[in-house]
Design a protein around this motif. Structure first.
Motif, short mmCIF file in Angstrom:
data_model
loop_
_atom_site.label_atom_id
_atom_site.label_comp_id
_atom_site.label_asym_id
_atom_site.label_seq_id
_atom_site.Cartn_x
_atom_site.Cartn_y
_atom_site.Cartn_z
N PRO A 54 0.84 -1.20 0.00
CA PRO A 54 0.00 0.00 0.00
C PRO A 54 0.87 1.26 0.00
N LEU A 55 0.48 2.23 -0.81
CA LEU A 55 1.27 3.46 -0.90
C LEU A 55 0.78 4.53 0.05
N SER A 56 -0.47 4.41 0.47
CA SER A 56 -1.02 5.43 1.39
C SER A 56 -1.62 4.77 2.63
N GLY A 57 -1.06 3.59 2.99
CA GLY A 57 -1.60 2.88 4.14
C GLY A 57 -1.13 3.47 5.46
N ASN A 58 -1.88 3.11 6.55
CA ASN A 58 -1.53 3.56 7.90
C ASN A 58 -1.37 2.33 8.81
N PRO A 59 -0.38 1.49 8.55
CA PRO A 59 -0.24 0.26 9.33
C PRO A 59 -0.02 0.52 10.81
N THR A 60 0.64 1.61 11.14
CA THR A 60 0.87 1.89 12.56
C THR A 60 -0.44 2.19 13.28
N ASP A 61 -1.33 2.94 12.63
CA ASP A 61 -2.64 3.22 13.25
C ASP A 61 -3.45 1.94 13.38
N VAL A 62 -3.46 1.12 12.32
CA VAL A 62 -4.24 -0.13 12.35
C VAL A 62 -3.69 -1.05 13.43
N LEU A 63 -2.37 -1.17 13.49
CA LEU A 63 -1.77 -2.07 14.46
C LEU A 63 -1.96 -1.56 15.89
N SER A 64 -1.83 -0.26 16.09
CA SER A 64 -2.05 0.29 17.43
C SER A 64 -3.50 0.10 17.85
N ASN A 65 -4.43 0.24 16.88
CA ASN A 65 -5.85 -0.01 17.20
C ASN A 65 -6.08 -1.47 17.56
N ARG A 66 -5.38 -2.37 16.84
CA ARG A 66 -5.55 -3.80 17.14
C ARG A 66 -5.11 -4.12 18.56
N VAL A 177 7.13 6.36 -3.41
CA VAL A 177 6.92 5.32 -4.41
C VAL A 177 5.95 5.79 -5.48
N ALA A 178 4.91 6.49 -5.09
CA ALA A 178 3.92 6.96 -6.07
C ALA A 178 4.57 7.94 -7.05
N LYS A 179 5.42 8.83 -6.53
CA LYS A 179 6.12 9.79 -7.40
C LYS A 179 7.03 9.06 -8.38
N ASP A 182 5.07 7.36 -11.12
CA ASP A 182 4.67 8.28 -12.19
C ASP A 182 5.84 8.56 -13.15
N LEU A 183 7.04 8.76 -12.58
CA LEU A 183 8.20 9.00 -13.43
C LEU A 183 8.50 7.79 -14.31
N THR A 184 8.30 6.59 -13.72
CA THR A 184 8.52 5.36 -14.51
C THR A 184 7.54 5.30 -15.67
N LYS A 185 6.29 5.64 -15.40
CA LYS A 185 5.29 5.62 -16.47
C LYS A 185 5.67 6.59 -17.61
N LYS A 186 6.17 7.80 -17.20
CA LYS A 186 6.56 8.78 -18.22
C LYS A 186 7.76 8.27 -19.03
N GLU A 219 15.47 1.90 -17.24
CA GLU A 219 15.86 0.94 -16.21
C GLU A 219 16.45 1.63 -14.99
N LYS A 220 17.15 2.75 -15.22
CA LYS A 220 17.65 3.50 -14.08
C LYS A 220 16.51 4.02 -13.23
N GLN A 221 15.49 4.55 -13.89
CA GLN A 221 14.32 5.05 -13.16
C GLN A 221 13.59 3.90 -12.47
N LEU A 222 13.48 2.76 -13.16
CA LEU A 222 12.77 1.62 -12.57
C LEU A 222 13.51 1.09 -11.34
N ARG A 223 14.85 1.07 -11.39
CA ARG A 223 15.61 0.65 -10.21
C ARG A 223 15.40 1.60 -9.03
N LYS A 224 15.33 2.90 -9.35
CA LYS A 224 15.06 3.88 -8.28
C LYS A 224 13.69 3.63 -7.68
N GLN A 225 12.71 3.33 -8.54
CA GLN A 225 11.35 3.03 -8.05
C GLN A 225 11.38 1.76 -7.19
#
Length: 430
Positions: A54-66, A177-179, A182-186, A219-225
């Protein structure tokens, strides 16, 4: 063209029932975890435009709630075991009181009952069971208060600290990762455009847009991603492993608490089974007449019921089998009267010493003879022959005898055979 499926009546009923259940059980619906998206194909999983984390997940909030929920669970378990400790303490006191309700042995019974193997085993069984149960309940209350509850409370406090630590890890999941995606797609779009251009007219493509050069940049961009993605992926794995390890600790502590409690229950159950067995053996299965039988056997004022009633024919006494007591012959005879010269019927018994005359043949009630002739003072002189019409024999008193001197008695039998038998027996004895 869109294909529409019309549900069957049974499916409609199931859908209605499912909808009804969902409306009537909002709590269960709210507790249902969110469903995962459908699984992707291998090509989709390896796509440059896909990321497994997940790129916009909140695992710390979910885990703390659990783990906040786990703290609620622990709180209720703690409350339960505290009440169990109170109950066990009260139970110990109740059992202790019950040990003194029945005296061992029963009060004021003296030697009325068997000391063992009878009803007196009951108060001992009652006392032993409640005494043992009181000790076990007191021990259970002590262990719960000193071991089970404190461990659960410590764990609940530790969870509070762990929850704060988990919340402090939220910075690990801020990513680009999302940024980079997008660069990889371009960059892939540039590669696609270069490949299309060179396929149309290679002369119009500059050297920097050679697909080989563009692919290197891609490939350089993909490795960075991938670097950003893998960093984020590892962060998720780390927090998930930590959460798993922490939850295992919580679960094991709860399991240990209930395992200890199950040990108490098992011990109580075994005590109850043993008590049930003793009561069944000493009371329920005790023959109702056992105490009475033993009481009669012990008390000299009663007759042993195992001794049979004696029969007259089995009684032994001195002289019972002496020959002088045995009748040699018995039966009816007629004797001629002295004055009327007629015959009267009577029952006669010949013994080795006397010829007795009785009114009847009943020797149980008619015991006193009417006449008794001492055979030593008598002699038998004559009898009728077999051709006579009347079968008689004569007995006379001896002149030298002490009794019956000068007397004679004429007897008549029903037939010759009876007469000659009487005659011969009396002759032998005189």
């Amino acid at each position: 063209q869109q294909h529409v499926t019309v549900p069957s009546p049974t499916q409609q009923q199931q859908q209605q029932q499912s909808s009804k259940i969902s409306r009537n059980a909002p709590y269960r619906a709210s507790m249902r975890p969110p469903s995962r998206p459908p699984q992707k194909t291998p090509d989709e999983l390896n796509s440059a435009f896909y990321t497994p984390v997940p790129l916009s997940g909140n695992p710390t909030d979910v885990l703390s709630n659990r783990f906040t929920v786990w703290r609620r669970v622990l709180k209720e378990c703690i409350s339960y075991f505290e009440e169990v400790a109170v109950f066990q303490d009260q139970r110990a006191r109740s059992h202790l009181r019950l040990t003194g309700v029945v005296n061992v042995p029963f009060r004021d019974t003296g030697d009325s009952f068997l000391r063992r193997g009878g009803i007196q085993d009951t108060p001992a069984a009652i006392r032993d069971y409640h005494k043992q149960s009181s000790l076990h309940s007191a021990d259970a209350a002590k262990q719960i208060n000193e071991q089970v509850v404190p461990r659960l409370k410590d764990l609940r406090r530790d969870l509070s600290v762990k929850i704060k630590e988990i919340k402090g890890l939220s910075g690990d999941f801020k990513n680009s990762v999302a940024k980079e995606l997008d660069l990889t797609k371009k960059q892939v779009a540039v590669l696609t455009e270069a490949l299309g251009a060179i396929a149309v007219n290679p002369h119009l493509v500059a050297g920097k847009y050679d697909p080989y050069i563009v692919k290197l940049a891609t490939e350089k961009q993909l490795r960075k991603q991938m670097d950003e993605e893998n960093y984020l992926h590892q962060a998720y794995l780390n927090i998930e492993n930590s959460g798993k390890a922490l939850e295992e600790i919580v679960m094991k502590e709860i399991q240990q608490a209930f395992d200890t409690y199950c040990g108490f229950l098992q011990r109580e159950g075994q005590d109850t089974l043993d008590y049930n067995h003793r009561l069944t053996t000493n009371v329920v299965d005790l023959p109702p007449s056992k105490e009475w039988t033993e009481f009669v056997l012990r008390d000299p004022n009663f007759v042993d019921p195992t001794i049979p009633v004696r029969k007259f024919d089995n009684i032994i006494y001195p002289g019972r089998e002496d020959p002088a007591t045995k009748p040699i012959r018995a039966g009816p005879l007629e004797r001629r009267t002295k004055y009327l010269k007629s015959y009267t019927s009577a029952w006669y018994v010949l013994t080795p010493t006397y010829l007795h005359e009785f009114k009847t043949a009943d020797r149980k009630n008619d015991l006193t003879p009417v006449m008794s002739l001492l055979l030593q003072d008598c002699q038998i002189s004559d009898h009728s022959d077999s051709s006579s019409n009347s079968f008689k024999f004569l007995v006379k008193g001896k002149q030298s005898g002490q009794f019956h001197r000068g007397h004679s008695w004429m007897f008549r039998a029903e037939n010759y055979e009876q007469m000659i038998n009487w005659f011969n027996d009396i002759k032998k004895l005189t």
